[in-house]
Motif scaffolding. Sequence first.
Motif, short mmCIF file in Angstrom:
data_model
loop_
_atom_site.label_atom_id
_atom_site.label_comp_id
_atom_site.label_asym_id
_atom_site.label_seq_id
_atom_site.Cartn_x
_atom_site.Cartn_y
_atom_site.Cartn_z
N LYS A 18 7.10 -105.50 -41.15
CA LYS A 18 9.21 -105.05 -40.99
C LYS A 18 9.94 -103.93 -42.02
O LYS A 18 10.42 -103.14 -42.50
N GLY A 21 9.09 -100.78 -42.21
CA GLY A 21 9.45 -99.31 -42.09
C GLY A 21 8.90 -99.01 -40.62
O GLY A 21 9.51 -98.19 -40.52
N PRO A 24 9.42 -99.18 -34.49
CA PRO A 24 10.48 -98.42 -34.51
C PRO A 24 11.31 -99.39 -33.96
O PRO A 24 11.33 -100.35 -33.87
N LYS A 25 12.93 -98.92 -34.09
CA LYS A 25 13.57 -99.70 -34.01
C LYS A 25 14.12 -99.86 -32.63
O LYS A 25 14.11 -98.87 -31.73
N LYS A 27 16.72 -100.84 -30.32
CA LYS A 27 17.68 -100.62 -29.73
C LYS A 27 18.13 -100.49 -27.51
O LYS A 27 17.87 -100.22 -27.21
#
Length: 161
Positions: A18, A21, A24-25, A27
Amino acid sequence: MARSKGFRSGENPVTAIKDAGALPKVKAKVKRHSAMGWQDVPAFYAELQTRPAMAAKALMFTCLTGSRTGEVLGARWEEFDFEERLWTCPAERMKTGEEHRIPLTDEMIAIIEPLKAMQSDYVFEGQKRNNPLSNMSMLMLLRRMTVKDATVHGLRSTFRD
């Protein structure tokens, strides 16, 4: 949790991933509640006024206050000050966690004042004595009125438009 139960020692292996990074984020897309066109509201409200059901009264009050379903259905008489013409929805019933004060208009009072005669704890009493109206009652009323592409919560958006 595994560490707290003694199944594992050391740091959480996901922490490094985490922090790097590497993933992938994600949303989440906000799902909007279907709203009624503001042009349709006067005719809709006029039809609501012809209906004697408690759900119709609750829905009219919801429309006039712009409140959420749970706020209206959970309304108790002690929250209302008719002398000051004010409804104070307590913080614990608000999504924001903050007390909300709504000025009462003549129309709002005309809807709820006759309901005092029921001597219920709740303003909009449901099928069971001293219990609120079901949270599906207003949506089912919309469906019976053949309002297919709007939700009760979506009416909040209607009034913003």
